[in-house]
Scaffold this motif. Structure first.
Motif, PDB file in Angstrom:
ATOM      1  N   ILE A 114      -5.481   8.795   2.968  1.00  0.00           N
ATOM      2  CA  ILE A 114      -4.945   8.883   4.329  1.00  0.00           C
ATOM      3  C   ILE A 114      -5.453   7.666   5.090  1.00  0.00           C
ATOM      4  O   ILE A 114      -6.662   7.436   5.195  1.00  0.00           O
ATOM      5  CB  ILE A 114      -5.398  10.175   5.023  1.00  0.00           C
ATOM      6  CG1 ILE A 114      -4.760  11.392   4.343  1.00  0.00           C
ATOM      7  CG2 ILE A 114      -5.039  10.147   6.510  1.00  0.00           C
ATOM      8  CD1 ILE A 114      -5.249  12.724   4.881  1.00  0.00           C
ATOM      9  N   LYS A 115      -4.552   6.882   5.608  1.00  0.00           N
ATOM     10  CA  LYS A 115      -4.931   5.630   6.256  1.00  0.00           C
ATOM     11  C   LYS A 115      -5.694   5.883   7.556  1.00  0.00           C
ATOM     12  O   LYS A 115      -5.300   6.726   8.370  1.00  0.00           O
ATOM     13  CB  LYS A 115      -3.695   4.790   6.542  1.00  0.00           C
ATOM     14  CG  LYS A 115      -4.002   3.427   7.131  1.00  0.00           C
ATOM     15  CD  LYS A 115      -2.724   2.638   7.357  1.00  0.00           C
ATOM     16  CE  LYS A 115      -3.016   1.285   7.992  1.00  0.00           C
ATOM     17  NZ  LYS A 115      -1.775   0.507   8.246  1.00  0.00           N
TER      18      LYS A 115
ATOM     19  N   VAL B 175      -7.138   4.343  11.170  1.00  0.00           N
ATOM     20  CA  VAL B 175      -6.833   3.334  12.183  1.00  0.00           C
ATOM     21  C   VAL B 175      -7.945   3.368  13.222  1.00  0.00           C
ATOM     22  O   VAL B 175      -8.314   4.447  13.691  1.00  0.00           O
ATOM     23  CB  VAL B 175      -5.471   3.616  12.854  1.00  0.00           C
ATOM     24  CG1 VAL B 175      -5.146   2.546  13.885  1.00  0.00           C
ATOM     25  CG2 VAL B 175      -4.362   3.697  11.808  1.00  0.00           C
TER      26      VAL B 175
ATOM     27  N   VAL C  35      -2.215   4.163  16.579  1.00  0.00           N
ATOM     28  CA  VAL C  35      -2.159   5.202  15.548  1.00  0.00           C
ATOM     29  C   VAL C  35      -0.751   5.793  15.465  1.00  0.00           C
ATOM     30  O   VAL C  35      -0.194   5.980  14.382  1.00  0.00           O
ATOM     31  CB  VAL C  35      -3.186   6.321  15.847  1.00  0.00           C
ATOM     32  CG1 VAL C  35      -3.004   7.486  14.886  1.00  0.00           C
ATOM     33  CG2 VAL C  35      -4.596   5.781  15.745  1.00  0.00           C
TER      34      VAL C  35
ATOM     35  N   ASP D 107       1.655   3.413  13.865  1.00  0.00           N
ATOM     36  CA  ASP D 107       1.346   3.090  12.472  1.00  0.00           C
ATOM     37  C   ASP D 107       1.946   4.126  11.525  1.00  0.00           C
ATOM     38  O   ASP D 107       2.173   3.849  10.350  1.00  0.00           O
ATOM     39  CB  ASP D 107      -0.176   3.028  12.282  1.00  0.00           C
ATOM     40  CG  ASP D 107      -0.562   2.406  10.956  1.00  0.00           C
ATOM     41  OD1 ASP D 107      -0.605   1.161  10.882  1.00  0.00           O
ATOM     42  OD2 ASP D 107      -0.798   3.148   9.982  1.00  0.00           O
ATOM     43  N   LEU D 108       2.212   5.326  12.045  1.00  0.00           N
ATOM     44  CA  LEU D 108       2.814   6.376  11.225  1.00  0.00           C
ATOM     45  C   LEU D 108       4.293   6.050  10.992  1.00  0.00           C
ATOM     46  O   LEU D 108       5.020   5.746  11.929  1.00  0.00           O
ATOM     47  CB  LEU D 108       2.689   7.723  11.939  1.00  0.00           C
ATOM     48  CG  LEU D 108       3.127   8.954  11.150  1.00  0.00           C
ATOM     49  CD1 LEU D 108       2.097   9.288  10.069  1.00  0.00           C
ATOM     50  CD2 LEU D 108       3.317  10.156  12.080  1.00  0.00           C
TER      51      LEU D 108
ATOM     52  N   GLU E   1       0.806  10.288   3.031  1.00  0.00           N
ATOM     53  CA  GLU E   1       1.603   9.366   3.833  1.00  0.00           C
ATOM     54  C   GLU E   1       1.962   9.880   5.221  1.00  0.00           C
ATOM     55  O   GLU E   1       2.054   9.083   6.168  1.00  0.00           O
ATOM     56  CB  GLU E   1       2.885   8.994   3.067  1.00  0.00           C
ATOM     57  CG  GLU E   1       2.611   8.198   1.807  1.00  0.00           C
ATOM     58  CD  GLU E   1       3.890   7.871   1.048  1.00  0.00           C
ATOM     59  OE1 GLU E   1       4.868   8.632   1.192  1.00  0.00           O
ATOM     60  OE2 GLU E   1       3.900   6.869   0.319  1.00  0.00           O
TER      61      GLU E   1
ATOM     62  N   ARG F  35      -2.233  10.040   9.716  1.00  0.00           N
ATOM     63  CA  ARG F  35      -3.127   8.933  10.052  1.00  0.00           C
ATOM     64  C   ARG F  35      -4.405   9.507  10.659  1.00  0.00           C
ATOM     65  O   ARG F  35      -4.383  10.559  11.304  1.00  0.00           O
ATOM     66  CB  ARG F  35      -2.474   7.968  11.044  1.00  0.00           C
ATOM     67  CG  ARG F  35      -1.289   7.199  10.473  1.00  0.00           C
ATOM     68  CD  ARG F  35      -1.723   6.254   9.365  1.00  0.00           C
ATOM     69  NE  ARG F  35      -0.617   5.466   8.833  1.00  0.00           N
ATOM     70  CZ  ARG F  35       0.120   5.822   7.787  1.00  0.00           C
ATOM     71  NH1 ARG F  35      -0.121   6.992   7.172  1.00  0.00           N
ATOM     72  NH2 ARG F  35       1.085   5.044   7.358  1.00  0.00           N
TER      73      ARG F  35
ATOM     74  N   GLY G 285      -0.238  13.281  12.769  1.00  0.00           N
ATOM     75  CA  GLY G 285       0.800  13.305  11.754  1.00  0.00           C
ATOM     76  C   GLY G 285       1.348  14.701  11.546  1.00  0.00           C
ATOM     77  O   GLY G 285       1.086  15.626  12.312  1.00  0.00           O
TER      78      GLY G 285
END
Length: 420
Positions: free
Chosen positions: A275-276, A278, A294, A297-298, A409, A412, A366
């Motif tokens: 999970i990315k 930020v 954030v 970025d999703l 995916e 975030r 997310g």
């Protein structure tokens, strides 16, 4: 019953009062007025800071308004979830005081029969002693059990939940790494890359509880102790699940969603990666720009069902943030049943999310349903055991549940700091 809350608006010191009275639940109107008081006081505080004359009284007033505003929002949210009170004992409703039926019956018998009343009931002048006429003043008592608050996570409600009929569950993931290329009519066609298949195991762990009650107490108690005990165990299981779904290490328990964030223990467990994370844009706090970073970025494919996931203390700090036009990013719910929002996205409060501190993952943004998978093997099982430890009756209760990230995916993570 709602507690009294009072919020003072900005002004020289207080130009008005916003009160939530004990006799009525808080309304959307009160919440809106509270938010206006918050914005006015916060603006005044910022102006004082710019002038270099920050007032401690203003800061304290803002904190009080902020706390009251949080309680108002929580109370408004709770109104949409109120259900009929469960009943315990001889029809006694939770929260009601019921007259003792034995005392009341004896009193009525005495009043009906006069001198022919039973010998153990006498009409005298002392209510403190039964033999001297205490039955003339039947007592009232609460046939319910007071419960200490346990904070329950909404993680299960926000996640995807499936029930399995075998010991475990495996999920196959394709990496979509198929290659292609443009060629001429007579050019050679070399081999292209072939997609790979990854597997993620979801193995249920087991929760258990084994409380004991004597048989005599079960027989004689004026409340349904078996029902009460079952409710207590269910609440405790829900609390433990919520903690594990967020931060569980996978050892006889679910893998927590926070353990899949970049740099965490299970960052490499999923075939699609971690999970990315930020950065929040501030060394030890949230920032408005960081939160917007954030959100954008999703991937847009996941934005329709995206929500903010954070704890109540973090929300209190975020409430002060504004966008470039001076609009507050947080907005209360102005319609019954509608969630509070942050930069237009719904907010879900999790009691077990980390607090704001440098390096912490203090918020997630997310689609949790598309991100996290809860696996139920069976529901709660209860084995009533009156034999092993006489005179106690044990209620051996188990539940098998697992969990882990289904797809990293759609999520975030907000990491407090200016860089990862």
């Amino acid at each position: 019953m709602f507690m009294q809350n009072t919020v003072r608006t900005a002004g020289p010191r207080a130009r008005g009062l916003i009160a939530v009275r004990a006799e009525a639940p808080p309304t959307i109107d009160a919440l809106a007025r509270g938010f206006e008081a918050f914005k006015e006081t916060h603006t005044r505080q910022l102006e004082e800071i710019k002038k270099g004359v920050a007032d401690v009284v203003t800061a304290e007033q803002l904190e009080k308004i902020n706390a009251a505003l949080t309680e108002l929002q929580t109370a408004v949210d709770d109104q949409a979830k109120i259900q009929a009170a469960a009943k315990l004992g001889n029809g006694a409703v939770i929260g009601d005081l019921q007259a003792d039926p034995e005392y009341t019956a004896a009193f009525r018998a005495h009043m009906r029969k006069g001198d022919k009343a039973p010998a153990d009931i006498q009409a005298a002048m002392q209510k403190g002693t039964d033999a001297d006429g205490g039955y003339l003043a039947p007592i009232e008592w609460d046939r319910t059990i007071g419960e200490k608050l346990k904070r329950i996570s909404p993680m299960r409600q926000e996640s995807r939940v499936i029930t399995i009929g075998v010991a475990g569950f495996k999920k196959y993931f394709g990496d979509r790494a198929v290659g292609s290329g443009w060629v001429g009519e007579t050019a050679s066609r070399p081999a292209t890359t072939t997609p790979q298949i990854g597997i993620v195991d979801f193995t249920p762990g087991e929760l258990y509880a084994n409380p004991a009650i004597t048989q005599q107490l079960l027989d004689d108690a004026a409340v349904d102790l078996e029902q009460w005990l079952g409710s207590e165990v269910d609440t405790e299981f829900n609390r433990q699940e919520g903690i594990a779904f967020l931060s569980g290490d996978g050892s006889n328990k679910p893998y927590g969603v926070l353990t899949y964030v970049t740099g965490a223990a299970n960052a490499t467990r999923h075939p699609y990666g971690a999970i990315k994370a930020v950065p929040s844009g501030s060394a030890a706090a949230f920032s408005g720009d960081g939160l917007l970073d954030v959100m954008y970025d999703l991937p847009s494919e996941f934005s329709a069902n995206a929500k903010w996931h954070l704890n109540r203390l973090s929300l209190k700090d975020i409430r002060k943030l504004k966008d470039g036009q001076g609009n507050y990013l947080w907005q209360p719910s102005y319609a019954s049943g509608q969630p509070q929002t942050l930069a237009g996205a719904p907010v879900v409060e999790y009691p077990d999310m980390p607090t704001v501190a440098a390096g912490n993952i203090a918020a997630l943004f997310g689609d949790m349903e598309a991100t996290y998978l809860v696996i139920d093997r069976v529901g709660i099982r209860i084995l009533r055991d009156p034999f092993t430890n006489k005179p106690f009756v044990h209620f051996y209760t188990t539940k098998r549940v697992g969990g882990g990230v289904h797809n990293p995916e759609p999520m975030r993570a907000v990491k407090i700091g200016t860089a990862l």
